[in-house]
Design an enzyme around this catalytic site. Sequence first.
Site, mmCIF file in Angstrom:
data_model
loop_
_atom_site.group_PDB
_atom_site.id
_atom_site.type_symbol
_atom_site.label_atom_id
_atom_site.label_comp_id
_atom_site.label_asym_id
_atom_site.label_seq_id
_atom_site.Cartn_x
_atom_site.Cartn_y
_atom_site.Cartn_z
ATOM 1 N N LYS B 73 -35.101 32.781 7.326
ATOM 2 C CA LYS B 73 -34.977 32.309 5.938
ATOM 3 C C LYS B 73 -33.578 32.621 5.417
ATOM 4 O O LYS B 73 -33.040 33.703 5.691
ATOM 5 C CB LYS B 73 -36.039 33.005 5.084
ATOM 6 C CG LYS B 73 -36.167 32.465 3.661
ATOM 7 C CD LYS B 73 -37.308 33.175 2.934
ATOM 8 C CE LYS B 73 -37.490 32.679 1.515
ATOM 9 N NZ LYS B 73 -38.590 33.350 0.816
ATOM 10 N N SER B 148 -41.717 30.218 -1.570
ATOM 11 C CA SER B 148 -40.346 29.803 -1.402
ATOM 12 C C SER B 148 -39.914 29.642 0.058
ATOM 13 O O SER B 148 -38.915 28.982 0.324
ATOM 14 C CB SER B 148 -39.411 30.805 -2.077
ATOM 15 O OG SER B 148 -39.536 32.072 -1.462
ATOM 16 N N SER B 172 -44.749 33.895 -1.152
ATOM 17 C CA SER B 172 -43.734 33.000 -0.577
ATOM 18 C C SER B 172 -43.800 32.834 0.934
ATOM 19 O O SER B 172 -43.126 31.959 1.478
ATOM 20 C CB SER B 172 -42.333 33.477 -0.955
ATOM 21 O OG SER B 172 -42.020 33.082 -2.257
#
Lengths: 93, 485
Positions: B73, B148, B172
């Site tokens: 990420k 996210s 997330s």
Amino acid sequence: MISKEETKHIAGLARIGLSENEREKMSEDLSAILDWMKILQKADVLAVSPMEHITGLENSAREDQMEIFGKSEKLVKLFPENKNGFDKVKSVL
Amino acid sequence: MIKKLHKKLMEREISSVELTEKYLATIEKKDKDIFAYLTLTKDIALEQAKKVDKKIEKGEEVALLAGIPCALKDNILLEGVRVTAGSKILDNYIAPYDATIVSKLKKNDVVILGKTNLDEFAMGSSTENSGYGPTKNPYDQNRVPGGSSGGSAAAVASEEAVWAIGSDTGGSIRQPASFCGLVGLKPTYGRVSRYGLIAMASSFDQIGSLTQSVEDAGIVLSAISGKDKKDATTVDFFDKKFEENLEEKKKNLKIGIVKEYEKNLSPEMGKKMTEVAKFFEKEGVEILEIELPNVEYSLAVYYIIQPSEASSNLARFDGIKYGLRVNDEADSSFSESGIPKTLLETYLDTRRYGLGREVKRRIMLGTYTLSAGYYDAYYIQAQKVRTLIKTDFENAFEKVDAILTPTTPTPAFKFGEKSQNPLEMYLADIFTITANIVGVPAVSVPAGKIKIDNKEMPVGIQFLGKWFDEENLLKIAHIWEKNKN
């Protein structure tokens, strides 16, 4: 209700420039969100302590020993404006 | 999946370079549409793959994760590679060091294919808040992948990575895992070091994985967990191999179902939950109804504390030390005594142009709830209710080994469906945020598909475990996973 004046004050504290339009939308959004948070006033918190650390750690310390980071040049390169290895900023005083 | 690939590598059925090239080719083919990646690290990946192939050739022992391509990420630092946190304010920021988990992954000879898209500073549930555009759900490109960690989820779901790292502050990892049919694990607060993770809300943030199986989640957790002197919240535990003995089943296993959540279930999700409960009863697991009387306050508690912490963490993005700097000539109409107007305007304009709408909204909200006169009514009140919610969980875990909930109220929603109304978007987190509020580990596991607008979309169920008991949590998740296959 968060007024536009209040929104302007908070934006100043938060160091966020907002246009007139953005300010209007922001005061609407903040008002709606804060309104919804009133639900918390219903909770019975008499004699309840606020949460300090979720897994209960206290005084998580380590020895205060110096370590050489060794990559300071990389940090200098990240300055938005770099003059002779210093970060050049607008006058502070 | 990881063990299977490891075996293939060891038996020389495939080389790490071939495997890596295969994934890079898939990215080349699919990512124009999916947009899972913000930055590709092709050279680093291939170099690492060659290193692993050499080790295997020499007959050296390599880690389970060695040579297997994964994605990271883009709010986690990989030295020498751009890291944006999904924000234009960090568009040109090159990570000056490795995050602790990246050092650990490098020690395991992991192949990192690239950095994945996310909602700006991990604030959001759909990737629609990314400063670089949204990621698409591989199951239906009109729908969000969740957020996210939406880029990480979409990368694994579209076979653009074998597994991926995500971060989870309010769901997330688990919510996108659910939307993309994957296993998403948020470990206990303190299990994994956050050094080198761009901080969002420090009392909630935790790093975890998006994988294709519970066993893979265990393998990754074994590699990344452990105490780190650079993150004072990490806790000392003996190294564990979370992927081992998954078949072991504890005797008299009890799983709790939350009474208060019933009203939040759609008819489809309600049906799904009944189906799951029945399955576990057949497996000889006792299903108990438990009460979490204060859980109704979770969203409000979260959306006070999280913006408060974020407003503080994001104060560093001010155009001075790194990232974007905007020196605008236009007058901002702000002034503050003691600060020269030109300097103040650099702060104001940099943040005005560098940060997106949702991030500004949360910084403003957090600034308000921490400001004089409102601090007690909002922030302290929320922290008191947080104590109540934690007590609810302590009581529940006296009776049960794990708690079962849906991961999300619905399958993946459409782009634009919730993006105009922040409150509606926040509701997407209703089942996931409590694990962050109380710090327990939680895992989302695929639970089949639900038909929506004539498309079959994946949904997940979530298990919450006791603090630092990922071992049993994964075993319980594995019981369900086995049934599915």
